[in-house]
Scaffold this active site. Structure first.
Site, PDB file in Angstrom:
ATOM      1  N   CYS A  86      14.051  11.516   5.293  1.00 48.61           N
ATOM      2  CA  CYS A  86      14.234  11.171   6.710  1.00 48.61           C
ATOM      3  C   CYS A  86      15.681  11.436   7.132  1.00 48.61           C
ATOM      4  O   CYS A  86      15.961  11.617   8.309  1.00 48.61           O
ATOM      5  CB  CYS A  86      13.812   9.742   6.983  1.00 48.61           C
ATOM      6  SG  CYS A  86      14.515   8.573   5.849  1.00 48.61           S
ATOM      7  N   GLU A  91      10.894   2.132   9.824  1.00 48.72           N
ATOM      8  CA  GLU A  91      11.870   3.205   9.602  1.00 48.72           C
ATOM      9  C   GLU A  91      11.116   4.505   9.739  1.00 48.72           C
ATOM     10  O   GLU A  91      10.171   4.752   8.992  1.00 48.72           O
ATOM     11  CB  GLU A  91      12.508   3.086   8.212  1.00 48.72           C
ATOM     12  CG  GLU A  91      13.508   1.958   8.094  1.00 48.72           C
ATOM     13  CD  GLU A  91      14.631   2.013   9.124  1.00 48.72           C
ATOM     14  OE1 GLU A  91      14.956   3.114   9.618  1.00 48.72           O
ATOM     15  OE2 GLU A  91      15.166   0.941   9.469  1.00 48.72           O
ATOM     16  N   GLU A  96      10.695  16.504  14.093  1.00 52.07           N
ATOM     17  CA  GLU A  96      10.916  16.391  12.652  1.00 52.07           C
ATOM     18  C   GLU A  96       9.981  17.359  11.923  1.00 52.07           C
ATOM     19  O   GLU A  96       8.766  17.302  12.084  1.00 52.07           O
ATOM     20  CB  GLU A  96      10.642  14.951  12.192  1.00 52.07           C
ATOM     21  CG  GLU A  96      10.953  14.763  10.730  1.00 52.07           C
ATOM     22  CD  GLU A  96      10.851  13.316  10.273  1.00 52.07           C
ATOM     23  OE1 GLU A  96       9.795  12.698  10.485  1.00 52.07           O
ATOM     24  OE2 GLU A  96      11.832  12.824   9.690  1.00 52.07           O
ATOM     25  N   LYS A 132       0.872  -1.184   0.000  1.00 55.58           N
ATOM     26  CA  LYS A 132       0.000   0.000   0.000  1.00 55.58           C
ATOM     27  C   LYS A 132       0.905   1.229   0.000  1.00 55.58           C
ATOM     28  O   LYS A 132       1.523   1.565   1.006  1.00 55.58           O
ATOM     29  CB  LYS A 132      -0.892   0.053   1.241  1.00 55.58           C
ATOM     30  CG  LYS A 132      -1.924   1.174   1.131  1.00 55.58           C
ATOM     31  CD  LYS A 132      -2.195   1.923   2.418  1.00 55.58           C
ATOM     32  CE  LYS A 132      -1.346   3.123   2.662  1.00 55.58           C
ATOM     33  NZ  LYS A 132      -1.561   4.297   1.793  1.00 55.58           N
TER      34      LYS A 132
HETATM   35  P1  NDP Z   1       2.447   8.588   7.763  1.00 57.07           P
HETATM   36  O1  NDP Z   1       3.389   7.887   8.651  1.00 57.07           O
HETATM   37  O2  NDP Z   1       1.074   8.784   8.278  1.00 57.07           O
HETATM   38  O3  NDP Z   1       2.311   7.789   6.367  1.00 57.07           O
HETATM   39  C1  NDP Z   1       3.213   6.809   5.900  1.00 57.07           C
HETATM   40  C2  NDP Z   1       2.435   5.648   5.314  1.00 57.07           C
HETATM   41  O4  NDP Z   1       1.659   5.020   6.336  1.00 57.07           O
HETATM   42  C3  NDP Z   1       1.426   6.080   4.236  1.00 57.07           C
HETATM   43  O5  NDP Z   1       1.343   5.080   3.255  1.00 57.07           O
HETATM   44  C4  NDP Z   1       0.141   6.168   5.034  1.00 57.07           C
HETATM   45  O6  NDP Z   1      -1.031   6.109   4.244  1.00 57.07           O
HETATM   46  C5  NDP Z   1       0.295   4.955   5.924  1.00 57.07           C
HETATM   47  N1  NDP Z   1      -0.579   4.945   7.097  1.00 57.07           N
HETATM   48  C6  NDP Z   1      -1.129   5.997   7.747  1.00 57.07           C
HETATM   49  N2  NDP Z   1      -1.891   5.562   8.786  1.00 57.07           N
HETATM   50  C7  NDP Z   1      -1.802   4.216   8.798  1.00 57.07           C
HETATM   51  C8  NDP Z   1      -2.363   3.199   9.617  1.00 57.07           C
HETATM   52  N3  NDP Z   1      -3.167   3.472  10.636  1.00 57.07           N
HETATM   53  N4  NDP Z   1      -2.066   1.910   9.347  1.00 57.07           N
HETATM   54  C9  NDP Z   1      -1.249   1.598   8.320  1.00 57.07           C
HETATM   55  N5  NDP Z   1      -0.717   2.512   7.497  1.00 57.07           N
HETATM   56  C10 NDP Z   1      -0.977   3.805   7.729  1.00 57.07           C
HETATM   57  O7  NDP Z   1       3.117   9.960   7.325  1.00 57.07           O
HETATM   58  P2  NDP Z   1       2.517  11.244   6.557  1.00 57.07           P
HETATM   59  O8  NDP Z   1       2.608  11.004   5.098  1.00 57.07           O
HETATM   60  O9  NDP Z   1       1.183  11.606   7.112  1.00 57.07           O
HETATM   61  O10 NDP Z   1       3.582  12.367   6.977  1.00 57.07           O
HETATM   62  C11 NDP Z   1       3.577  12.904   8.278  1.00 57.07           C
HETATM   63  C12 NDP Z   1       4.996  13.109   8.766  1.00 57.07           C
HETATM   64  O11 NDP Z   1       5.655  11.843   8.805  1.00 57.07           O
HETATM   65  C13 NDP Z   1       5.899  13.941   7.874  1.00 57.07           C
HETATM   66  O12 NDP Z   1       5.743  15.306   8.132  1.00 57.07           O
HETATM   67  C14 NDP Z   1       7.266  13.450   8.271  1.00 57.07           C
HETATM   68  O13 NDP Z   1       7.659  14.095   9.455  1.00 57.07           O
HETATM   69  C15 NDP Z   1       7.041  11.989   8.571  1.00 57.07           C
HETATM   70  N6  NDP Z   1       7.427  11.145   7.430  1.00 57.07           N
HETATM   71  C16 NDP Z   1       8.638  10.510   7.507  1.00 57.07           C
HETATM   72  C17 NDP Z   1       9.069   9.758   6.443  1.00 57.07           C
HETATM   73  C18 NDP Z   1      10.392   9.073   6.490  1.00 57.07           C
HETATM   74  O14 NDP Z   1      10.983   8.844   5.440  1.00 57.07           O
HETATM   75  N7  NDP Z   1      10.868   8.680   7.655  1.00 57.07           N
HETATM   76  C19 NDP Z   1       8.290   9.618   5.209  1.00 57.07           C
HETATM   77  C20 NDP Z   1       7.010  10.288   5.251  1.00 57.07           C
HETATM   78  C21 NDP Z   1       6.632  11.019   6.328  1.00 57.07           C
HETATM   79  P3  NDP Z   1      -1.710   7.430   3.596  1.00 57.07           P
HETATM   80  O15 NDP Z   1      -0.807   8.590   3.863  1.00 57.07           O
HETATM   81  O16 NDP Z   1      -1.833   7.105   2.160  1.00 57.07           O
HETATM   82  O17 NDP Z   1      -3.029   7.585   4.276  1.00 57.07           O
END
Ligand code: NDP
Length: 488
Positions: free
Chosen positions: A289, A255, A390, A180
């Site tokens: 990240c 991660e 972050e 997903k």
């Molecule tokens: P999320 O952690 O919410 O999203 C990452 C993935 O997890 C997406 O595919 C999301 O789906 C999915 N997800 C969200 N909720 C659930 C759940 N309950 N169960 C399973 N999967 C889930 O990050 P965001 O995109 O909302 O970003 C928010 C913050 O996260 C950023 O500002 C940044 O600080 C951090 N981030 C860090 C990353 C890294 O590389 N370490 C990468 C991205 C974000 P969907 O978004 O499609 O609903």
């Protein structure tokens, strides 16, 4: 404002077929450089779609794991060639969908190609050891068996590289996959799966279900036939996934965030340090990240460093990622832009001084996009939110220190421990940094944001679940060790 003539709708990929979601709903993926430009629609799937994908992955497992590693590798080599031949088109989709510059998107796509080839080769490398038995007539050795069905939950910031670096090792070690991708980058992910489909990967071995994290992601995490979950994203979501997986005994790998420091020693090559700080902190609009966010500078060179830094930051060209001269694109979404602006406000409210930037960019050609200026703060205290949390945006926080001990202490004064770098010409500083820095990736005279696909990647402290991805380290998550004792 771009007028949409025809917007393509992309399908889920389940059991080797391209299918609509059971919900009959779709999600529009929009261009963060122009919110009126819809890049594509993807399926807004539900639990039923996840159930079908997991059933297909479960069914495909027996025959996929029976293939030799070399045979599985052939599919990855073919997929690599197809991805390479489509690199320009897929990079353009990535830029349109999440905003990074075309050059970065192309580089990332080609990295996806290299990752596929690396893991294709892993199919022919050793996965076990012979261990001397205390019985002289016996043979004892280890072998590895796949975990089973693996759920991949990926973020939007590396829409090709992260799905590929999670799927490729999973596949080569004999697992089947249900992925997903993040909504914001789902069209790019569909195109990556098209490459695996075109490579002839057997039905059910890879399945893609698009939709929201709360529906589709959660259904994957909770599914009793998903044996392992690999996730990259925020700490909040990651921890909830880890807890849910633990509760039902599934293996998980998380991660998560970073708050990565760069230390500039008094003996640093300042030009190199400025370039590394800008590239590490502001490239990809700070949405890595491993991005640099805290810049810890020795007082002897603070003013000189600051002057050189600001002079170069002023030159950075912000604009649409598709335009050749653009150095930094927009934030990936409105939500991300709002987060960045809220941290800039918080920084000022807490008493940090805004040295450069800090504003949303709203010139006529930018007003429909999610642009923010590259931003630099000084007089930042370690306790401030902009120094602890972050931000995931183009924001640098300068912190002045008097000694190297103080620099390393401050560098460690956060809950995260993903990457860290130091600019110095002094070997003792390098060694203290290597020994004392609490981070999974430490880099000397190089920016925080460099990751090589053949080396282990992952964080300490709150940045990960303490496992490592990429390189041969990936084997740990995707397999279990079986110890074999044979007596004739
Ligand atoms: P999320 O952690 O919410 O999203 C990452 C993935 O997890 C997406 O595919 C999301 O789906 C999915 N997800 C969200 N909720 C659930 C759940 N309950 N169960 C399973 N999967 C889930 O990050 P965001 O995109 O909302 O970003 C928010 C913050 O996260 C950023 O500002 C940044 O600080 C951090 N981030 C860090 C990353 C890294 O590389 N370490 C990468 C991205 C974000 P969907 O978004 O499609 O609903």
């Amino acid at each position: 404002m771009a007028v949409q003539t025809q917007v393509k709708t992309f399908l889920n990929y389940v059991n080797g077929e391209w299918v609509e979601a059971s919900t009959n709903e779709t999600i529009s993926c929009i261009n963060p450089a122009n919110k009126h430009d819809v890049v594509g629609n993807v399926q807004k799937s539900g639990k039923e779609d996840v159930d079908q994908a997991v059933a297909a992955a479960h069914q495909a497992l027996a025959s996929w794991k029976k293939l030799s590693g070399a045979a599985r590798g052939e599919f990855l080599y073919k997929a690599a060639n197809i991805l390479e031949s489509r690199a320009d088109e897929i990079a353009e989709t990535m830029t349109k969908e999440m905003g990074k510059t075309l050059g970065e998107a192309k580089g990332e796509t080609l990295r996806g190609v290299a990752i596929l080839r690396y893991y294709a080769g892993e199919g022919m490398r050793k996965t076990g050891d012979v261990i001397p038995s205390s019985d002289s007539e016996a043979l004892m050795f280890t072998t590895r068996v796949p975990l089973g069905v693996v759920g991949v939950i990926s973020p939007w910031n590396f829409p090709v590289a992260i799905p590929v670096w999670k799927m490729a090792p999973g596949l080569i070690y004999g697992n089947t996959i249900v992925i997903k991708p993040a909504q914001e980058a789902a069209v790019t992910a569909v195109k990556v799966i098209e490459c695996l489909d075109e490579a002839g990967i057997p039905a059910g071995v890879v399945n893609l279900v698009t939709g929201t994290g709360s529906q589709v992601g959660q259904a994957i995490v909770d599914h009793p036939q998903v044996n392992g979950i690999t996730f990259t994203g925020s700490n909040q979501t990651g921890k909830a996934i880890g807890q849910a997986a633990l509760a039902r005994g599934a293996k998980y790998q998380l991660e998560m965030g970073g708050k990565n420091p760069v230390i500039i020693a008094a003996d640093a090559d300042l030009d190199l340090a400025v370039d590394g700080t800008i590239s590490g902190g502001l490239r990809s609009t700070g949405q890595k990240c491993t991005a640099t966010s805290r810049v810890i500078v020795h007082e002897d060179v603070y003013d000189a460093f600051k002057e050189k830094l600001i002079a170069k930051v002023k030159e950075l060209k912000v604009g649409p990622g598709l335009e050749g001269e653009t150095w930094m694109g927009p934030c990936s979404s409105e939500k991300q832009l709002e987060t960045v602006l809220s941290y800039i406000e918080k920084g000022q409210a807490e008493g940090a001084s805004l040295l450069y930037g800090g504003q949303r960019l709203e010139a006529p050609e930018m007003k429909d996009g999610f642009y923010v200026e590259p931003t630099v703060f000084e007089n930042v205290k370690s306790s401030m939110a902009i120094s602890q949390e972050e931000i995931f945006g183009p924001v640098l926080a300068l912190i002045k220190v008097g000694t190297m001990e103080e620099a390393i202490e401050l560098a460690n004064d956060v809950e995260f421990g993903l990457s860290a770098s130091i600019y110095t010409t002094n070997i003792s500083h390098m060694l203290s940094f290597i020994n004392d820095m609490e981070a999974g990736l430490v880099r000397i005279n190089a920016e925080t944001a460099g990751v090589e696909l053949q080396a282990p990647f992952g964080g300490m402290k709150q940045s990960s679940s303490h496992s490592r991805e990429q390189g041969q380290a990936a084997m740990e998550f995707y397999t279990s060790i079986k110890t074999v004792f044979v007596k004739g």
